[in-house]
Design an enzyme around this catalytic site. Sequence first.
Site, short mmCIF file in Angstrom:
data_model
loop_
_atom_site.label_atom_id
_atom_site.label_comp_id
_atom_site.label_asym_id
_atom_site.label_seq_id
_atom_site.Cartn_x
_atom_site.Cartn_y
_atom_site.Cartn_z
N LYS A 44 -10.15 4.17 -3.32
CA LYS A 44 -10.59 2.86 -2.80
C LYS A 44 -11.43 3.05 -1.53
O LYS A 44 -12.52 2.51 -1.41
CB LYS A 44 -9.36 1.99 -2.49
N ASN A 45 -10.90 3.82 -0.59
CA ASN A 45 -11.55 3.90 0.71
C ASN A 45 -12.80 4.80 0.73
O ASN A 45 -13.50 4.86 1.73
CB ASN A 45 -10.54 4.29 1.79
N ARG A 62 -12.02 -7.09 5.08
CA ARG A 62 -12.44 -6.48 6.34
C ARG A 62 -13.51 -5.39 6.12
O ARG A 62 -14.41 -5.22 6.94
CB ARG A 62 -11.22 -5.88 7.04
N CYS A 72 -6.19 -9.58 8.86
CA CYS A 72 -5.43 -8.45 8.37
C CYS A 72 -3.98 -8.59 8.79
O CYS A 72 -3.68 -9.03 9.88
CB CYS A 72 -6.06 -7.21 8.97
N ARG A 101 -7.11 -5.32 14.54
CA ARG A 101 -8.00 -4.17 14.36
C ARG A 101 -9.35 -4.56 14.93
O ARG A 101 -10.25 -4.99 14.22
CB ARG A 101 -8.12 -3.81 12.88
N PRO A 102 -9.48 -4.42 16.24
CA PRO A 102 -10.70 -4.89 16.89
C PRO A 102 -11.92 -4.10 16.43
O PRO A 102 -11.80 -3.03 15.85
CB PRO A 102 -10.41 -4.63 18.37
N ASP A 113 -1.28 4.97 5.89
CA ASP A 113 -1.18 4.29 4.60
C ASP A 113 -0.03 4.81 3.74
O ASP A 113 0.31 4.19 2.73
CB ASP A 113 -2.50 4.40 3.82
N ARG A 115 -5.15 -5.52 -4.63
CA ARG A 115 -6.35 -5.21 -3.82
C ARG A 115 -6.65 -3.72 -3.85
O ARG A 115 -7.80 -3.31 -3.69
CB ARG A 115 -6.15 -5.64 -2.36
N1 EPU Z 1 -6.73 3.94 15.68
C1 EPU Z 1 -6.08 4.67 16.62
N2 EPU Z 1 -6.43 5.97 16.79
C2 EPU Z 1 -7.39 6.55 16.05
C3 EPU Z 1 -8.04 5.82 15.06
C4 EPU Z 1 -7.68 4.49 14.88
O1 EPU Z 1 -5.20 4.17 17.31
O2 EPU Z 1 -7.67 7.73 16.27
C5 EPU Z 1 -6.36 2.51 15.56
C6 EPU Z 1 -7.29 1.60 16.27
O3 EPU Z 1 -6.58 0.59 16.92
C7 EPU Z 1 -8.17 1.02 15.20
C8 EPU Z 1 -7.23 1.02 14.04
O4 EPU Z 1 -6.37 2.14 14.23
O5 EPU Z 1 -8.65 -0.25 15.50
C9 EPU Z 1 -7.95 1.15 12.73
O6 EPU Z 1 -8.60 2.41 12.66
P1 EPU Z 1 -9.87 2.63 11.77
O7 EPU Z 1 -11.03 1.90 12.38
O8 EPU Z 1 -9.98 4.07 11.47
O9 EPU Z 1 -9.39 1.86 10.50
P2 EPU Z 1 -10.26 1.10 9.49
O10 EPU Z 1 -11.54 1.80 9.32
O11 EPU Z 1 -10.24 -0.33 9.82
C10 EPU Z 1 -9.37 2.52 7.48
C11 EPU Z 1 -8.81 2.23 6.14
C12 EPU Z 1 -7.39 1.71 6.28
C13 EPU Z 1 -6.57 2.78 6.97
C14 EPU Z 1 -7.21 3.15 8.33
C15 EPU Z 1 -6.53 4.32 9.01
C16 EPU Z 1 -10.78 1.65 4.90
C17 EPU Z 1 -11.57 0.58 4.23
N3 EPU Z 1 -9.66 1.25 5.49
O12 EPU Z 1 -9.36 1.30 8.19
O13 EPU Z 1 -6.90 1.52 4.98
O14 EPU Z 1 -5.25 2.32 7.21
O15 EPU Z 1 -8.58 3.53 8.12
O16 EPU Z 1 -6.58 5.44 8.20
O17 EPU Z 1 -11.15 2.81 4.84
C18 EPU Z 1 -5.50 0.63 3.33
O18 EPU Z 1 -6.15 1.30 2.50
O19 EPU Z 1 -4.41 0.06 3.06
C19 EPU Z 1 -6.00 0.54 4.70
C20 EPU Z 1 -5.60 -0.39 5.55
#
Ligand code: EPU
Length: 432
Positions: free
Chosen positions: A33-34, A104, A128, A133-134, A318, A411
């Site tokens: 998915k990701n 998102r 979410c 998730r800013p 995850d 999803r």
């Molecule tokens: N964060 C940290 N430290 C880090 C990296 C991230 O604390 O080193 C925190 C931050 O607060 C940040 C949040 O984690 O805002 C989200 O991080 P990131 O931006 O990497 O997440 P994302 O890109 O929004 C993706 C996946 C998520 C997965 C996260 C973490 C996609 C579309 N989504 O989200 O997937 O949980 O990375 O690995 O790739 C899921 O598949 O269920 C899912 C939520």
Amino acid sequence: MAKFQEKKEEITEKYIINGGTHLSGKVKVSGSKNATLPIVASTVMHPARYLLRNIPEIKDVFHMLEIVVKLGGKVEQVKPNTYLIDTRKIKSYTPSKKLVRNIRASILFIGSLLARFGKANIAQPGGCFIGSRPLNTHFKALRDLGVRIINKGDYYAISVKDLTKEKSIILSEMSVTATAIILMLASLGKKIEIRLAAAEPHIEDLCKFLSKMGLKLKGCGTHNITVFGQQKLKKYIEHTIIPDQIEAGTFAIAAAVSRAEVEILDFVAAHNDILLAKFTEMGVNYEVKSKNRLLVKRSTLLKACDIRTDVYPGFPTDLQAPMAVLLTQAHGNSEIHETMFEGRLNYIKELKKMGADVIVRDPHHAIVSGPTPLFGTTITSFDLRAGATLIIAALIAEGQSIIRDIHLIDRGYEKIDEKLTKLGANIKRVEV
Ligand code: EPU
């Protein structure tokens, strides 16, 4: 009309699971998915035709494909899990606000639309359940590259003039989505270095896809990626999406917890080192049959073990919730430290209703004591991964479990009920 555009009436469904059945057999992991979400977004970067194989047919992917269609692209299902995307006629840089609010991952289009048009009007992306998730990391990185972001109330007007100077930027955290957006945008630049980039397998797959498009990249799969943009990009690209790291882990945990004998095909062992290390620590009986196959065998005694989520190759957030079910069956106290999302221990309330012995210390820490028998009851899925967790718990619970709000599971998990039924689970999807 393609399957992804079928407008089914939103039916509320639930799962009814009778626990305690013996699982055995083989199960194949679907496409990631990701990896699919940013790859679909990146097809908009450049007018061309893209043949994508191993696409998971799940709601989040259908949303992204629909955004491409609403922008003016064409999407055709060539056969199950294979899609031809034609983005040659896209003229719009304003994705449907309604669709953007649904998911998102739609913020990924910022990267591809800027790369193609120098502009993107994008609504505030979907909410979410797993925590705040800013977009700070994403916007700071974009601004560091000279991108203008104006908040227009219900959307952001984002634009970039030129990226011709060589640049090096440092992300403020190793964000997956921020890395994907910058990788796409960097195709405009001469040479852009992304430091503290995400190194997840799905980001590596995006890099492979971008290099098939004709971009030159260095450092893929590391935290320091350089993109040499302004290359002549191709008109036709084929790509096969990698297997889903998290679905693979979910099935491995489900097999281990139900003391099953299950072979997982398309389980990329190298993507799941930390899970296998934890399995070894706990005494899970498994065998890596080849680099793409895992056999989980019946374990005797499981030992407690601590989990701390981290960016790849650390323990994935995850898989934290599914792993907690395995910990309920292990002897001793296991500590869970969820470092990323403050809403990702919400499922514990539901596990406790089933008899799990868990103390939540704060939104990031919990202690699981085991082993405890689980009992079937009515439980609610709060997010995608929590939903999969409750399914695993229901598989080993005594009696019947009813899981509500399963649209969240749809999803991200392709036909999870059908796959589990083939393994011998007693799971039924019924309308509420
Ligand atoms: N964060 C940290 N430290 C880090 C990296 C991230 O604390 O080193 C925190 C931050 O607060 C940040 C949040 O984690 O805002 C989200 O991080 P990131 O931006 O990497 O997440 P994302 O890109 O929004 C993706 C996946 C998520 C997965 C996260 C973490 C996609 C579309 N989504 O989200 O997937 O949980 O990375 O690995 O790739 C899921 O598949 O269920 C899912 C939520």
